[in-house]
Design an enzyme around this catalytic site. Structure first.
Site, PDB file in Angstrom:
ATOM      1  N   LYS A 167       0.784  -1.022   0.151  1.00 45.53           N
ATOM      2  CA  LYS A 167       0.057   0.230   0.155  1.00 45.53           C
ATOM      3  C   LYS A 167       0.805   1.332  -0.077  1.00 45.53           C
ATOM      4  CE  LYS A 167      -2.019   2.170   3.666  1.00 45.53           C
ATOM      5  NZ  LYS A 167      -1.381   3.396   4.833  1.00 45.53           N
ATOM      6  N   ASP A 196      -2.320  -6.035   2.405  1.00 48.53           N
ATOM      7  CA  ASP A 196      -2.607  -5.193   3.717  1.00 48.53           C
ATOM      8  C   ASP A 196      -2.554  -6.111   4.984  1.00 48.53           C
ATOM      9  OD1 ASP A 196      -4.569  -3.981   5.570  1.00 48.53           O
ATOM     10  OD2 ASP A 196      -5.876  -3.027   4.572  1.00 48.53           O
ATOM     11  N   HIS A 197      -1.270  -5.149   5.817  1.00 51.32           N
ATOM     12  CA  HIS A 197      -0.476  -5.566   6.520  1.00 51.32           C
ATOM     13  C   HIS A 197      -1.606  -6.491   7.798  1.00 51.32           C
ATOM     14  CE1 HIS A 197       0.119  -1.960   8.602  1.00 51.32           C
ATOM     15  NE2 HIS A 197       0.413  -2.765   9.673  1.00 51.32           N
ATOM     16  N   LYS A 201      -2.315 -10.121  10.457  1.00 50.67           N
ATOM     17  CA  LYS A 201      -2.870 -10.011  12.203  1.00 50.67           C
ATOM     18  C   LYS A 201      -3.268 -11.619  12.079  1.00 50.67           C
ATOM     19  CE  LYS A 201      -1.776  -5.372  12.347  1.00 50.67           C
ATOM     20  NZ  LYS A 201      -0.805  -5.185  13.171  1.00 50.67           N
ATOM     21  N   GLU A 235      -3.015   4.889  17.441  1.00 52.04           N
ATOM     22  CA  GLU A 235      -1.992   4.938  17.768  1.00 52.04           C
ATOM     23  C   GLU A 235      -1.083   5.550  18.599  1.00 52.04           C
ATOM     24  OE1 GLU A 235       0.193   3.768  13.550  1.00 52.04           O
ATOM     25  OE2 GLU A 235      -1.426   4.797  13.027  1.00 52.04           O
ATOM     26  N   ASP A 254      -4.782   6.672   4.735  1.00 55.10           N
ATOM     27  CA  ASP A 254      -3.711   6.311   5.167  1.00 55.10           C
ATOM     28  C   ASP A 254      -4.167   4.859   5.480  1.00 55.10           C
ATOM     29  OD1 ASP A 254      -1.019   5.378   5.704  1.00 55.10           O
ATOM     30  OD2 ASP A 254      -1.635   6.224   7.578  1.00 55.10           O
ATOM     31  N   HIS A 259      -7.034  -0.684   5.832  1.00 56.68           N
ATOM     32  CA  HIS A 259      -6.870  -1.714   7.125  1.00 56.68           C
ATOM     33  C   HIS A 259      -8.183  -1.446   7.760  1.00 56.68           C
ATOM     34  CE1 HIS A 259      -2.760  -1.691   6.652  1.00 56.68           C
ATOM     35  NE2 HIS A 259      -2.815  -0.239   7.178  1.00 56.68           N
ATOM     36  N   LYS A 359      -3.563   9.474  15.276  1.00 54.70           N
ATOM     37  CA  LYS A 359      -2.168   9.125  15.690  1.00 54.70           C
ATOM     38  C   LYS A 359      -2.306   9.743  16.965  1.00 54.70           C
ATOM     39  CE  LYS A 359      -0.100   8.099  11.352  1.00 54.70           C
ATOM     40  NZ  LYS A 359       0.235   6.509  11.274  1.00 54.70           N
TER      41      LYS A 359
END
Ligand code: BG6
Length: 510
Positions: A167, A196-197, A201, A235, A254, A259, A359
């Protein structure tokens, strides 16, 4: 820990992948040393890589293979968790070859062809190549076109050629479409693995197992019993060194089309008919297509954007976003976004899904909270109980991975009092901690040709379609109150008002 003794595990042990070479474009970058090489090491450690395995790193730095191995070894070993197994580490590094070259230069691909022929012959990797694009996105289309031009993209004689794309996949709907078209001019959709990391998970993969391997949750997983759903990706970290990218992206681009929408799709999808990639991906795509398009008026009342200001956190004083490196002093980029969405389906009509991500919030907390409707309180009318808590099921994606269900229980004693208590499952207590970067499963699956956990072209475009009205309105009306939340806080007050207007409240970050 006692619980570990009572677990039973069903299923097969995974087998090593078949022979192949992984070619990493952007081999001197952050992703390679922090995630990809440590993940390949973890796979090797679990005996999931074959002897016929090789890595070719391509990047612009003028280095020889020995110097590259030495540098990669030094930089990547810090990102391997747990005690390093020296034999596995040198096994992996001995399989690395480095090719310096410019990604836009045809000569790089001619030389790559030669290197791959050599590596293939030496290691017996069967002409099977995974091309991993760990580069800035501006190179994605061109690298794939040039691979095709060099004859490296065609899958003949049973050999596979797969392209892994990181991405961000586009910056809006139009650019995502252009990129999809560019890729599909050179390779087939089936060869493209869009990463998509979040799907790497364990806790995210578990959503499907949790929902569909248990008989007790699915019957109540719908609008009859669910009041609303909250999906949070909070985050503690700020923008760090990624100012240049983030200034042009912002929290919505982002985090949401990728995600958060993956979490949403897994939570809301219908049961697929099998674990085959197409069945799972079809059901996920349907969820995104069923999201009710947001009108411009709704953008004003259903979405909130924020930007962090300076404040004290547990770690001390932290700078405002506008004071971070490579950020404009009057930046209008959002570092927080909250959105209310409705899914227009038989299962979910009328159930709001509230999504938020930001964030520099109070705590790192990624979770999906299914808030159930409250029980009728007639029974308790003439007791001291003034209010019944509604049941909540929380899937904790990270940290402290697990699942908890809250319910009311009688507080011991002569008077009738109800306390809210938790039934709590913790991954670590049951299964122990396994060192993982989150990329192991994704790399393993890609090498095995299993695309279930990767994004399809239509899903990526459907995600962008949902956020486009928000991006358009936000662009047209610049934010007036940035910064509007303090670092280390719960986020902007407007986000609380978004839920308060519906008579609801966010779960606190703590
Ligand atoms: C990335 C975003 O995709 O995901 C980052 O670009 C974000 O901005 C990161 O910090 C979050 O990932 P994780 O795995 O730490 O939740």
């Amino acid at each position: 820990m006692a619980n570990r003794e009572t677990q039973t595990i069903t299923g097969q042990h995974p087998l090593p992948v078949g022979p192949c070479t992984v070619v990493i474009f952007g081999a001197s970058g952050d992703l390679t040393r922090r995630k990809l090489v440590p993940a390949l090491y973890n796979l090797a450690r679990q005996h999931l890589l074959p002897d016929s395995f090789a890595i070719v790193g391509v990047a612009t730095s003028e280095l020889g293979t020995d110097a590259f191995r030495e540098r990669l070894g030094r930089e990547a070993r810090d990102h391997v968790r747990g005690e390093l197994d020296a034999a596995t580490w040198s096994w992996l590094l001995s399989r690395v070859t480095y090719l310096p070259g410019n990604f836009r230069d045809a000569d790089t691909y001619r030389r790559l062809l030669t290197v791959l022929d050599q590596v293939d012959a030496e290691r017996g990797t069967g002409g099977n190549f995974v091309f991993y694009l760990a580069t800035p996105p501006t190179f994605f289309g061109e690298i794939v076109q040039r691979l095709d031009g060099a004859g490296l993209a065609g899958e003949e004689a049973g050999r596979f050629r797969r392209i892994v794309v990181e991405k961000p996949f586009g910056t809006d709907l139009d650019s995502a479409r252009v990129l999809n078209r560019q890729l599909c001019d050179s390779v087939n959709e089936g060869q493209i693995y869009r990463i998509d990391h979040y799907l790497g998970k364990e806790t995210v993969q578990n959503i499907l197992v949790f929902r569909f391997a248990n008989g007790i949750f699915e019957p109540i997983w719908n609008r009859r019993y669910v009041d609303h759903v909250q999906i949070t990706v909070a985050e503690e970290l700020g923008v760090e060194e990624r100012g240049t990218y983030y200034e042009g992206a912002g929290a919505l681009r982002d985090m949401f089309p990728n995600h958060l929408f993956q979490l949403l799709a897994l939570t809301a999808m219908e049961p697929p008919i099998s674990f085959a990639a197409q069945s799972v991906r079809d059901e996920k795509a349907k969820v995104l297509h069923a999201i009710k398009p947001i009108t411009s008026e709704e953008v004003l009342s259903w979405t909130v954007r924020g930007q962090y200001g300076e404040a004290g956190t547990r770690e001390g004083r932290v700078a405002a976003y506008r004071a971070e490196s490579k950020i404009a002093a009057d930046s209008a980029t959002e570092t927080y976004a909250a959105v209310k969405l409705l899914i227009d389906s038989w299962r979910w009509a009328g159930v709001p899904f509230y999504l938020r991500s930001g964030k520099r919030l109070a705590r790192r907390q990624t979770e999906i909270a299914i808030q159930f409707k409250c029980a009728p309180s007639v029974l308790f009318r003439e007791t001291a109980v003034s209010r019944l808590e509604c049941n909540v099921m929380v899937i904790r994606v990270q940290p402290e991975e697990g699942i908890a269900v809250s319910f009311g229980a009688k507080v011991p004693g002569p008077s009738l009092q109800i306390g809210s208590v938790n039934m709590d499952f913790s991954y670590e207590d049951y299964f122990g901690a396994t060192p993982s970067t989150g990329y192991e499963t994704l790399l393993y699956d890609c090498m095995n040709g299993d695309a279930t956990l990767f994004q399809r072209a239509d899903t990526v475009e459907a995600g962008w379609r949902v956020v486009m009205p928000i991006l358009d309105v936000w662009r047209a009306i610049p934010p007036r109150s940035f910064p509007n939340y303090a670092s280390g806080s719960q986020g902007p007050a407007e986000a609380d008002q978004l839920l308060a207007r519906d008579g609801r409240a966010w779960r606190p970050l703590r």
